[in-house]
Scaffold this motif. Structure first.
Motif, mmCIF file in Angstrom:
data_model
loop_
_atom_site.group_PDB
_atom_site.id
_atom_site.type_symbol
_atom_site.label_atom_id
_atom_site.label_comp_id
_atom_site.label_asym_id
_atom_site.label_seq_id
_atom_site.Cartn_x
_atom_site.Cartn_y
_atom_site.Cartn_z
ATOM 1 N N GLY A 31 43.875 41.348 46.277
ATOM 2 C CA GLY A 31 44.057 42.411 45.303
ATOM 3 C C GLY A 31 43.199 42.112 44.079
ATOM 4 O O GLY A 31 42.970 40.956 43.736
ATOM 5 N N ILE A 32 42.713 43.164 43.442
ATOM 6 C CA ILE A 32 41.850 43.005 42.272
ATOM 7 C C ILE A 32 42.431 43.806 41.128
ATOM 8 O O ILE A 32 42.686 45.000 41.268
ATOM 9 N N ARG A 33 42.656 43.148 40.005
ATOM 10 C CA ARG A 33 43.079 43.839 38.780
ATOM 11 C C ARG A 33 41.829 43.989 37.929
ATOM 12 O O ARG A 33 41.159 43.004 37.624
ATOM 13 N N THR A 34 41.501 45.237 37.576
ATOM 14 C CA THR A 34 40.287 45.495 36.821
ATOM 15 C C THR A 34 40.532 45.322 35.332
ATOM 16 O O THR A 34 41.671 45.296 34.867
ATOM 17 N N PHE A 35 39.452 45.244 34.592
ATOM 18 C CA PHE A 35 39.514 45.123 33.137
ATOM 19 C C PHE A 35 40.162 46.362 32.528
ATOM 20 O O PHE A 35 40.743 46.298 31.460
ATOM 21 N N GLN A 36 40.094 47.514 33.217
ATOM 22 C CA GLN A 36 40.703 48.753 32.743
ATOM 23 C C GLN A 36 42.184 48.851 33.116
ATOM 24 O O GLN A 36 42.835 49.839 32.816
ATOM 25 N N GLY A 37 42.716 47.828 33.803
ATOM 26 C CA GLY A 37 44.134 47.814 34.139
ATOM 27 C C GLY A 37 44.471 48.401 35.500
ATOM 28 O O GLY A 37 45.632 48.486 35.858
ATOM 29 N N GLU A 38 43.474 48.812 36.275
ATOM 30 C CA GLU A 38 43.723 49.349 37.614
ATOM 31 C C GLU A 38 43.947 48.196 38.590
ATOM 32 O O GLU A 38 43.439 47.099 38.389
ATOM 33 N N THR A 39 44.690 48.468 39.654
ATOM 34 C CA THR A 39 44.847 47.495 40.727
ATOM 35 C C THR A 39 44.215 48.077 41.980
ATOM 36 O O THR A 39 44.557 49.176 42.417
ATOM 37 N N THR A 94 31.832 48.382 47.422
ATOM 38 C CA THR A 94 31.364 49.439 48.325
ATOM 39 C C THR A 94 31.665 50.826 47.773
ATOM 40 O O THR A 94 31.478 51.819 48.478
ATOM 41 N N GLY A 95 32.119 50.899 46.524
ATOM 42 C CA GLY A 95 32.391 52.185 45.885
ATOM 43 C C GLY A 95 31.124 52.763 45.273
ATOM 44 O O GLY A 95 30.007 52.367 45.621
ATOM 45 N N ASN A 96 31.299 53.696 44.332
ATOM 46 C CA ASN A 96 30.125 54.305 43.701
ATOM 47 C C ASN A 96 30.054 54.021 42.199
ATOM 48 O O ASN A 96 29.296 54.652 41.479
ATOM 49 N N ARG A 97 30.870 53.063 41.720
ATOM 50 C CA ARG A 97 30.863 52.693 40.306
ATOM 51 C C ARG A 97 31.187 51.206 40.164
ATOM 52 O O ARG A 97 31.914 50.646 40.967
ATOM 53 N N ARG A 98 30.645 50.587 39.132
ATOM 54 C CA ARG A 98 30.895 49.161 38.896
ATOM 55 C C ARG A 98 32.390 48.905 38.734
ATOM 56 O O ARG A 98 33.137 49.779 38.325
ATOM 57 N N VAL A 99 32.799 47.684 39.048
ATOM 58 C CA VAL A 99 34.182 47.256 38.865
ATOM 59 C C VAL A 99 34.137 45.964 38.064
ATOM 60 O O VAL A 99 33.440 45.022 38.438
ATOM 61 N N LYS A 100 34.868 45.927 36.961
ATOM 62 C CA LYS A 100 34.945 44.721 36.136
ATOM 63 C C LYS A 100 36.212 43.982 36.530
ATOM 64 O O LYS A 100 37.318 44.418 36.224
ATOM 65 N N VAL A 101 36.050 42.865 37.206
ATOM 66 C CA VAL A 101 37.173 42.096 37.754
ATOM 67 C C VAL A 101 37.790 41.235 36.661
ATOM 68 O O VAL A 101 37.121 40.420 36.040
ATOM 69 N N GLN A 102 39.086 41.427 36.446
ATOM 70 C CA GLN A 102 39.848 40.659 35.460
ATOM 71 C C GLN A 102 40.653 39.554 36.149
ATOM 72 O O GLN A 102 40.679 38.436 35.696
ATOM 73 N N THR A 103 41.322 39.902 37.254
ATOM 74 C CA THR A 103 42.213 38.984 37.940
ATOM 75 C C THR A 103 42.100 39.187 39.443
ATOM 76 O O THR A 103 41.916 40.314 39.906
ATOM 77 N N LEU A 104 42.257 38.118 40.207
ATOM 78 C CA LEU A 104 42.324 38.193 41.670
ATOM 79 C C LEU A 104 43.724 37.785 42.113
ATOM 80 O O LEU A 104 44.321 36.862 41.549
ATOM 81 N N HIS A 105 44.243 38.496 43.102
ATOM 82 C CA HIS A 105 45.538 38.154 43.691
ATOM 83 C C HIS A 105 45.293 37.905 45.173
ATOM 84 O O HIS A 105 44.885 38.809 45.907
ATOM 85 N N LEU A 106 45.507 36.666 45.625
ATOM 86 C CA LEU A 106 45.258 36.270 47.004
ATOM 87 C C LEU A 106 46.585 36.032 47.712
ATOM 88 O O LEU A 106 47.516 35.504 47.114
ATOM 89 N N GLU A 107 46.631 36.437 48.991
ATOM 90 C CA GLU A 107 47.842 36.224 49.794
ATOM 91 C C GLU A 107 47.477 35.715 51.172
ATOM 92 O O GLU A 107 46.493 36.140 51.768
ATOM 93 N N GLY A 108 48.313 34.799 51.640
ATOM 94 C CA GLY A 108 48.261 34.321 53.011
ATOM 95 C C GLY A 108 49.680 34.331 53.541
ATOM 96 O O GLY A 108 50.608 34.743 52.848
ATOM 97 N N GLU A 109 49.873 33.862 54.748
ATOM 98 C CA GLU A 109 51.208 33.820 55.344
ATOM 99 C C GLU A 109 52.042 32.770 54.614
ATOM 100 O O GLU A 109 51.750 31.583 54.673
ATOM 101 N N GLY A 110 53.041 33.217 53.833
ATOM 102 C CA GLY A 110 53.939 32.315 53.125
ATOM 103 C C GLY A 110 53.407 31.794 51.793
ATOM 104 O O GLY A 110 54.002 30.889 51.217
ATOM 105 N N TRP A 111 52.316 32.325 51.303
ATOM 106 C CA TRP A 111 51.805 31.893 50.002
ATOM 107 C C TRP A 111 51.067 33.032 49.307
ATOM 108 O O TRP A 111 50.616 33.979 49.929
ATOM 109 N N GLN A 112 50.977 32.919 47.988
ATOM 110 C CA GLN A 112 50.182 33.849 47.192
ATOM 111 C C GLN A 112 49.698 33.131 45.934
ATOM 112 O O GLN A 112 50.297 32.155 45.506
ATOM 113 N N GLN A 113 48.596 33.619 45.376
ATOM 114 C CA GLN A 113 48.007 32.991 44.201
ATOM 115 C C GLN A 113 47.395 34.062 43.307
ATOM 116 O O GLN A 113 46.648 34.913 43.774
ATOM 117 N N GLN A 114 47.737 34.028 42.032
ATOM 118 C CA GLN A 114 47.131 34.884 41.005
ATOM 119 C C GLN A 114 46.086 34.018 40.310
ATOM 120 O O GLN A 114 46.381 32.872 39.937
#
Length: 167
Positions: free
Chosen positions: A151-159, A98-118
């Motif tokens: 959470g999304i870690r971009t190819f440029q190293g942004e989170t 929903t931004g104004n520039r493409r995002v190159k997704v490198q990694t996804l970080h998912l969280e729920g109650e009591g768990w997380q996954q990279q």
């Protein structure tokens, strides 16, 4: 030009211009298709066989937005009707740019109650402005609560912290 001849060892310049208004506040994406329309060159092999070469290129062309760059992402679970039969302990996730520039997704970080996954997709994936990407992410067996943060870690190293999409 629609057709240009490339002679062996000689460079050929190609100028690309927008025919229309300049981009506004969002990046514009195009595809440039270059195709060899000449008769294919043959290479004779032993036994009378031959190999023909014909080249084609499909290149992205991105025109930057005016003004400051905003990278904003939203996430939502895939609708049950759209998601194929999933393996146990897998979440179907859609991420919308929903931004104004493409995002190159490198990694996804998912969280729920009591768990997380990279999780790392097989290859970084560009999500263009206004477009969405879908992934089937394996999660730990203890992931019994619903997904609450992405959470999304971009190819440029942004989170980037993706916001839940409005229902």
């Amino acid at each position: 030009p629609r057709i240009a001849e490339l002679k062996p060892g000689q460079p050929q310049g190609l100028r690309i211009a927008l025919r229309g208004p300049l981009p506004g506040e969002t990046e514009m994406a195009y595809r440039l298709l270059l195709e060899d329309v000449a008769e294919p060159a043959s290479m004779q092999l032993a036994g009378g066989a031959s190999v023909n070469f014909k080249m084609a290129y499909d290149l992205p062309v991105l025109v930057p937005a005016k003004g400051p760059v905003t990278k904003e992402m939203q996430w939502r679970a895939c609708p049950a009707s759209a998601a194929p039969q999933q393996a146990a302990n897998t979440i179907c996730l859609r991420v919308l740019n929903t931004g104004n520039r493409r995002v190159k997704v490198q990694t996804l970080h998912l969280e729920g109650e009591g768990w997380q996954q990279q999780w790392w997709p097989k290859a970084p994936q560009n999500v263009l402005v206004g477009d969405e990407a879908e992934w089937h992410v394996p999660v730990p067996q203890q992931a019994t609560s619903p997904l609450r943060a992405v959470g999304i870690r971009t190819f440029q190293g942004e989170t980037l912290q993706a916001r839940p999409a409005a229902s």
